[in-house]
Motif scaffolding. Structure first.
Motif, mmCIF file in Angstrom:
data_model
loop_
_atom_site.group_PDB
_atom_site.id
_atom_site.type_symbol
_atom_site.label_atom_id
_atom_site.label_comp_id
_atom_site.label_asym_id
_atom_site.label_seq_id
_atom_site.Cartn_x
_atom_site.Cartn_y
_atom_site.Cartn_z
ATOM 1 N N ASP A 55 0.866 -1.115 0.053
ATOM 2 C CA ASP A 55 0.064 -0.040 0.045
ATOM 3 C C ASP A 55 0.739 1.155 0.013
ATOM 4 O O ASP A 55 0.261 2.456 -0.123
ATOM 5 C CB ASP A 55 -0.990 0.014 1.319
ATOM 6 N N ASP A 56 2.259 1.021 0.039
ATOM 7 C CA ASP A 56 3.105 2.092 -0.082
ATOM 8 C C ASP A 56 3.858 2.228 -1.265
ATOM 9 O O ASP A 56 4.682 1.413 -1.445
ATOM 10 C CB ASP A 56 4.175 2.142 1.360
ATOM 11 N N PRO A 57 3.695 3.037 -2.141
ATOM 12 C CA PRO A 57 4.037 2.752 -3.410
ATOM 13 C C PRO A 57 5.618 3.140 -3.381
ATOM 14 O O PRO A 57 6.388 2.538 -4.156
ATOM 15 C CB PRO A 57 3.695 4.198 -4.125
ATOM 16 N N ASP A 58 6.171 3.563 -2.423
ATOM 17 C CA ASP A 58 7.923 3.642 -2.325
ATOM 18 C C ASP A 58 8.413 2.686 -1.449
ATOM 19 O O ASP A 58 9.734 2.396 -1.454
ATOM 20 C CB ASP A 58 8.021 4.960 -1.390
ATOM 21 N N ALA A 59 7.433 1.580 -1.362
ATOM 22 C CA ALA A 59 8.068 0.401 -0.443
ATOM 23 C C ALA A 59 8.941 -0.348 -1.526
ATOM 24 O O ALA A 59 8.875 -0.273 -2.682
ATOM 25 C CB ALA A 59 6.910 -0.491 -0.033
ATOM 26 N N PRO A 60 9.896 -1.119 -1.084
ATOM 27 C CA PRO A 60 10.979 -1.886 -1.834
ATOM 28 C C PRO A 60 10.123 -3.177 -2.205
ATOM 29 O O PRO A 60 9.134 -3.541 -1.913
ATOM 30 C CB PRO A 60 12.193 -2.173 -0.954
ATOM 31 N N THR A 61 10.728 -3.885 -3.483
ATOM 32 C CA THR A 61 10.077 -4.917 -4.113
ATOM 33 C C THR A 61 10.852 -6.170 -3.794
ATOM 34 O O THR A 61 12.270 -6.250 -3.971
ATOM 35 C CB THR A 61 10.080 -4.640 -5.489
ATOM 36 N N VAL A 62 10.202 -7.268 -3.365
ATOM 37 C CA VAL A 62 10.905 -8.463 -3.069
ATOM 38 C C VAL A 62 9.894 -9.602 -4.109
ATOM 39 O O VAL A 62 9.151 -9.636 -3.893
ATOM 40 C CB VAL A 62 10.888 -8.850 -1.659
ATOM 41 N N HIS A 87 1.257 -11.618 8.139
ATOM 42 C CA HIS A 87 1.672 -10.531 8.222
ATOM 43 C C HIS A 87 0.853 -9.417 8.302
ATOM 44 O O HIS A 87 0.892 -8.389 9.064
ATOM 45 C CB HIS A 87 2.728 -10.352 6.954
ATOM 46 N N LEU A 88 -0.193 -9.488 7.600
ATOM 47 C CA LEU A 88 -1.398 -8.483 7.518
ATOM 48 C C LEU A 88 -2.080 -8.526 8.624
ATOM 49 O O LEU A 88 -2.171 -7.242 9.323
ATOM 50 C CB LEU A 88 -2.317 -8.650 6.453
ATOM 51 N N ALA A 89 -2.273 -9.744 9.210
ATOM 52 C CA ALA A 89 -3.010 -9.526 10.601
ATOM 53 C C ALA A 89 -2.262 -8.968 11.548
ATOM 54 O O ALA A 89 -2.739 -8.216 12.440
ATOM 55 C CB ALA A 89 -3.247 -11.163 10.932
ATOM 56 N N ALA A 90 -0.929 -9.202 11.653
ATOM 57 C CA ALA A 90 -0.009 -8.854 12.859
ATOM 58 C C ALA A 90 0.201 -7.343 12.656
ATOM 59 O O ALA A 90 0.490 -6.518 13.638
ATOM 60 C CB ALA A 90 1.383 -9.507 12.905
ATOM 61 N N THR A 91 0.143 -6.637 11.470
ATOM 62 C CA THR A 91 0.662 -5.581 11.291
ATOM 63 C C THR A 91 -0.692 -4.534 11.021
ATOM 64 O O THR A 91 -0.566 -3.046 10.837
ATOM 65 C CB THR A 91 1.616 -4.946 10.027
ATOM 66 N N GLY A 92 -1.960 -5.019 10.695
ATOM 67 C CA GLY A 92 -2.908 -4.172 10.583
ATOM 68 C C GLY A 92 -3.062 -3.736 9.224
ATOM 69 O O GLY A 92 -3.754 -2.734 8.822
ATOM 70 N N ARG A 93 -2.001 -3.948 8.190
ATOM 71 C CA ARG A 93 -2.112 -3.538 7.019
ATOM 72 C C ARG A 93 -3.117 -4.249 6.253
ATOM 73 O O ARG A 93 -3.725 -5.562 6.498
ATOM 74 C CB ARG A 93 -0.703 -3.979 6.220
ATOM 75 N N THR A 94 -3.369 -3.528 4.983
ATOM 76 C CA THR A 94 -4.272 -4.099 4.051
ATOM 77 C C THR A 94 -3.545 -4.667 2.881
ATOM 78 O O THR A 94 -4.018 -5.374 2.110
ATOM 79 C CB THR A 94 -5.345 -3.236 3.403
ATOM 80 N N PRO A 147 0.867 -5.822 1.784
ATOM 81 C CA PRO A 147 2.342 -6.134 2.482
ATOM 82 C C PRO A 147 2.996 -4.918 2.817
ATOM 83 O O PRO A 147 2.749 -3.962 1.895
ATOM 84 C CB PRO A 147 3.051 -7.083 1.596
ATOM 85 N N ALA A 148 3.996 -4.901 3.415
ATOM 86 C CA ALA A 148 4.978 -4.035 3.650
ATOM 87 C C ALA A 148 5.921 -3.615 2.573
ATOM 88 O O ALA A 148 6.583 -2.642 2.368
ATOM 89 C CB ALA A 148 5.700 -4.204 5.023
#
Lengths: 470, 470
Positions: free
Chosen positions: B84-91, B144-151, B153-154
């Protein structure tokens, strides 16, 4: 010993000329029998060939002419013509009546089993190897009688003509051991070799011996991944390579301790005689299908193939053999080695030397097995031996007084078994030349040389009687 | 970077425990598809396996989940879940959905394609290699989503799961070159390896590279008689053996000039870390099916297989291979060699070094051809690299704060292609253990470790976001 009288030379020549056509007719008949010992479908032909020869020899005057069975193999022919002098020495002639496979499709210009005479040559499978060189003895012995006025040969003459030489003589040793009393002889004359060339008549003085072994090297219990384990366990293919590489030192001498023990080194005279032969490296290389010579330092090519012992890798195999690659450390590898031996070497001692040496070359973690496939002793009749001189004199007489030079054979043959079992020196009488194409398409024999061989044979029995009685 | 909060650790664990049975049901479904890539009769199964995985990933929330065709080979699966963060790195996560062949008759206690859970282990072909280690990522990302509350991935998460790894990845390089823009990533996480043991969690830092070649040596134009010619012409089987023997010096170092140019030598710290691993030589030898270790002087077994380059003979063949012996000098011989390469070595330079070296070792009269079958670059993420530390942190969190040690892989893999084409560092996340029986009967995965893998995966994206952004 006095030279052969001119009258005897003339009588032999006249006799042979007079029987030339009949002889060639007989030989052609025999050559039409495709006695190919390695092809099971020709088993009856090999049998027919033996029968034909026994009948022919009986018809030529041999009082004894028998077909000898081998234990499950092809039959041999044995014939005997005792001398009229009971005290005469005994000579056994060796040859073979089986032939190599041959088919028109292999590149023959004419049917290999339908003899053709053209330009003074007789073309057929077996013309030189060995039917021609066996059969000239039946003409020779009758010429001998004609020239000497005898009713029986000057020596007790025996012939043993085996039917499995081209198949490796698997039953020969057993055959001659079984019949060793009847085969007993003061000398053996092998009639299955050749001369240096049409213009350089020669007599062969010996053959190299042979020891053969297979060494199997075991590493991992199964092929393993060369990524996961590479560089950290011993690789049996590498070990096999290192063992093969360690066979020779930097002078290309065999590096197995004890290998040269007892080797009869060439005398200066022997080296000089070999050096005097008109050796042409280019044509020798062509016959070897090779691009360069290579071998033990300090020796010429002829010395290397005739008089020096060798170690050769006949086969090596280990690991992946298919297309592309496969990243394994193989579970095992195999080396097939053969050692050619010269006078003074004993295959049993060589076997022990190899067996002692192999384990000293293996890293921990490599197990091995070694098997020896059998052995052949070297044989050599030294220069100056009266029987050898007798052969050279008979050849010289046939070749109009030409100087006879000496050669050796690099190969190994059943001659050595005869030498062993009969404890008799082995001599060689052969008139084939390198261009005759043994084992190749369009095998032929030079008719002039074939009849020179008969002449030499006709003179040989008198020469050998003198030599062996002295 | 701060440690993972206990709450996140607990949430991940709770999430995974709550979805354990559903996950195992899904995995069992996938394992029932016999996606054996090397057996043509299973081509449709490999296709079904790809379809199953794409559907599963779509169902797990991946917005993109596609089956990617290869050019005539088995299909791969590609999935994407942007951050959800466009600036996040890609893995990019790499794995494979094809499996090794397996049949009850090979020694399986149960049907290899009917998963069985027993004693905390899941038995099935592909349980560890690699379906289990691929699928835990679908559970991990949701944890990972459940633990971070994200919709989302980081990191921008991509998955590439090929269908031909067990067949040597013949179309993989072309596939990733074709799709390199979509595959672009800041790091690659290979999820197809293992750990040191159940009790020693580890992270792999790299794999060796590979160069493979075949050298054909030609001597006589045809096999020739080793009696007539032995000892006097060069023997290509002997030459092959000498070449293989010359690959190493007496310290078992590769003796090809230039071979070690650029090799990244182990640092003292690296050697110390390797030495601290609980290495048991006897069990390592058992896994190598070997009786002894052997290799480059001055290095331990683990150093030899992980961090030292090698030359191995994968195959050698020349001359007679049948039973017994055959007294020939063979016309030709073949050597199949592979070289494992370490960081700092370049397969192209190794190829040139080998090509330069071979002709210097050949006698006159031996001609040669050399072909290289392809190459794989080594990959290594150095100790201290932030991304490597991120993986170790995620693993440590999953393993209750255990110290994470470092290993390497001696083998070579498609990971190196990803490193090359994407110009991204390669990381390894694996929970398989040596007893899992990859490629063997009764392959299994330890369920505890499988879910630790999911935990590590769940923590990895946050760790990597920090490491790759810093």
């Amino acid at each position: 010993m006095s030279p052969t009288p001119d009258s005897a030379v003339r009588t032999v020549r006249t006799y042979i000329a007079g029987h030339r056509d009949a002889f060639l007719g007989d030989l052609a008949q025999w050559l039409r029998i495709p006695s190919v010992s390695v092809q099971p479908e020709h088993a009856q032909d090999v049998r027919d060939s033996a029968r034909w020869l026994a009948d022919h020899l009986a018809g030529s005057g041999f009082p004894v002419a028998e077909v000898w069975e081998t234990d499950g193999g092809h039959p041999a022919v044995y014939a005997e013509w005792p001398s009229d002098d009971p005290d005469a020495p005994t000579v056994l002639v060796y040859g073979h009546h089986d032939v190599q496979p041959a088919a028109l499709a292999d590149g023959w210009a004419t049917d290999p089993f339908e003899p053709v005479i053209s330009d003074g040559r007789l073309y057929a499978r077996g013309a030189a190897d060995d039917k021609g060189q066996v059969l000239f003895h039946s003409l020779a012995v009758r010429a001998h009688l004609a020239a000497t006025g005898r009713t029986a040969p000057a020596v007790h003459l025996k012939l043993l003509v085996e039917g499995e030489e081209e198949a490796g003589s698997p039953h020969f040793r057993a055959l001659i051991e079984r019949h060793h009393e009847r085969l007993a002889a003061d000398a053996v004359v092998v009639s299955d070799t050749g001369m240096w060339s049409e213009t350089t008549p020669t007599v062969c003085t010996g053959m190299r011996g042979l020891a053969e072994c297979q060494i199997t090297l075991h590493g991992p219990a199964q092929d393993i991944h060369s990524g996961s384990f590479g560089g950290a366990v011993p690789n049996p293919a590498t070990t096999a390579a290192r063992l093969a590489a360690a066979l020779h030192d930097e002078d290309e001498r065999v590096a197995i301790p004890g290998f040269y023990d007892g080797v009869a080194e060439l005398t200066d005279e022997e080296r000089k005689l070999i050096a005097e032969l008109p050796f042409d490296e280019a044509s020798w290389l062509a016959s070897a299908h090779s691009g360069a010579t290579h071998g033990e330092r300090g020796h010429t090519t002829l010395e290397r193939v005739w008089a020096r012992p060798t170690a050769e890798v006949n086969g090596i195999a280990g690991g992946y053999q298919g297309p592309g690659g496969k990243t394994i450390i193989p579970a095992s590898a195999v080396l097939k080695l053969s050692f050619r031996l010269v006078a003074g070497q004993d295959p049993d001692k060589i076997e022990r030397a190899v067996r002692d040496w192999v384990p000293t070359r293996l890293p921990a973690g490599i197990r091995y097995e070694i098997t020896f496939n059998g052995a052949t002793r070297p044989c050599l009749t030294p220069l100056g031996h009266p029987a050898l001189t007798a052969v050279a004199r008979a050849m010289s007489t046939a070749f109009d007084g030409a100087a006879i030079r000496y050669t050796r054979e690099g190969g190994s043959g059943p001659a050595a078994d005869l030498q062993d079992v009969l404890a008799a020196p082995v001599l060689f009488l052969g008139i084939s030349v390198p261009s005759d194409g043994w084992h190749a398409p369009n095998e032929k024999v030079e008719l002039d040389l074939l009849f020179k061989g008969a002449e030499a044979g006709a003179h040989l029995w008198g020469e050998l009687r003198g030599a062996l009685s002295s």
